[in-house]
Motif scaffolding. Structure first.
Motif, PDB file in Angstrom:
ATOM      1  N   THR A 290       1.112  -1.455  -0.019  1.00 57.17           N
ATOM      2  CA  THR A 290       0.129  -0.197  -0.253  1.00 57.17           C
ATOM      3  C   THR A 290       0.663   1.368   0.064  1.00 57.17           C
ATOM      4  OG1 THR A 290       0.043  -0.184   2.160  1.00 57.17           O
ATOM      5  CG2 THR A 290      -2.391  -1.370   1.678  1.00 57.17           C
TER       6      THR A 290
ATOM      7  N   THR B  12      -7.931   3.525  -4.490  1.00 55.71           N
ATOM      8  CA  THR B  12      -8.239   2.387  -3.309  1.00 55.71           C
ATOM      9  C   THR B  12      -9.193   3.492  -2.537  1.00 55.71           C
ATOM     10  OG1 THR B  12      -6.782   2.264  -1.034  1.00 55.71           O
ATOM     11  CG2 THR B  12      -7.640   0.276  -3.154  1.00 55.71           C
ATOM     12  N   SER B  13      -8.473   4.726  -1.814  1.00 54.84           N
ATOM     13  CA  SER B  13     -10.460   5.873  -1.462  1.00 54.84           C
ATOM     14  C   SER B  13      -9.131   7.155  -0.995  1.00 54.84           C
ATOM     15  CB  SER B  13      -9.283   4.818  -0.100  1.00 54.84           C
ATOM     16  OG  SER B  13      -8.647   5.369   0.820  1.00 54.84           O
TER      17      SER B  13
END
Length: 199
Positions: free
Chosen positions: A139, A182-183
Motif C-alpha cells: 500500500t 482505493t480511497s
C-alpha cells in the motif's frame, strides 16, 4: 520542478529546526492516517520524505518491534531535527532521494508519504519508483494534515484544475505508475489518498 533538488533542500533546511514548532498539533492526524494503512506487526514500511519524522512513532507502533520502519529524506537538516526529537529510535533514518531509492525491489509492505507529491520532479516516474520498492498488494498513503483547500488558503493561493492531488488527476496518475487508488479523502482537516500496488 526540475531534477535539481537544491531549491527543495534550501527551503526545508532553512525551516527544519522550527518545523515541529510551526505545526505542533499534527500528531493525531499523522496517527490517524497511519491507522488507516492497516499495517500489521512485522510489516516493513517506508516514510518517504519523512522530514522531522512525525510519522515514525505511529508507524513503529503499528508494525511493532518485529517490523521495519525507515525514514528517507533529501534534507540533512530535517533528519537532524528528527534525531533531536528522538524519532530515530523509532526507525532508521536515511539521507536519500525518494526518486532513486537505495532499496531492493519489492522489499516493503507499505509507503507513507506526507506532503511529498508536490515536491516530486516527475510525479509519474517518481511514483513508479515508490511502486518498485513495494511488494504487489502493498500500500501507499499520500497524506497531508490539512485538506487541499485549507492548504491553498494557508499559502495564499487558489486550487487550480491541474492540481496533482485532485481526485480526477491523482487516480490516473497513480494508475499509470503501478498503483490503483482505493480511497480518497479531501476534507478541511486532512488529505489522504490510498493506493494498492498492482501485480
Amino acid at each position: 520542478m526540475s531534477d535539481d533538488h537544491t531549491h527543495v533542500q534550501e527551503f526545508f533546511s532553512a525551516r527544519a529546526a522550527a518545523w515541529d514548532d510551526r505545526f505542533p498539533d499534527d500528531g493525531p492526524a499523522y496517527a490517524a492516517a497511519v491507522a488507516d494503512l492497516d499495517l500489521r506487526p512485522g510489516d516493513r514500511v517506508l516514510d518517504a520524505g519523512c522530514g522531522t519524522g512525525r510519522a515514525l512513532p505511529p508507524l513503529r507502533a503499528a508494525v511493532g518491534p518485529s517490523g521495519v520502519v525507515a525514514g528517507v529524506d533529501l534534507t540533512a537538516a530535517m533528519l537532524a531535527a528528527a534525531t533531536r526529537a528522538g524519532r530515530h529510535r523509532e526507525g532508521g533514518l536515511l539521507l536519500a532521494d525518494v526518486t532513486a531509492l537505495p532499496l531492493p525491489s519489492e522489499s516493503l509492505d507499505a509507503v507513507f508519504a506526507a506532503g511529498l507529491i508536490a515536491h516530486l520532479p516527475r510525479p509519474a516516474e517518481n511514483l513508479r519508483e515508490l511502486a518498485r520498492v513495494v511488494r504487489p498488494g502493498g500500500t501507499l498513503a499520500l497524506f497531508h494534515p490539512i485538506g487541499r483547500a485549507a492548504l491553498a488558503a494557508r499559502q495564499g493561493r487558489r486550487i487550480t484544475p491541474d492540481d496533482l492531488r485532485a481526485e480526477g488527476n491523482l487516480g490516473p496518475l497513480l494508475a499509470g505508475s503501478g498503483w490503483r487508488m482505493t480511497s480518497y479523502v479531501d476534507e478541511e482537516a486532512r488529505f489522504l489518498a490510498q493506493a494498492v500496488r498492482e501485480d
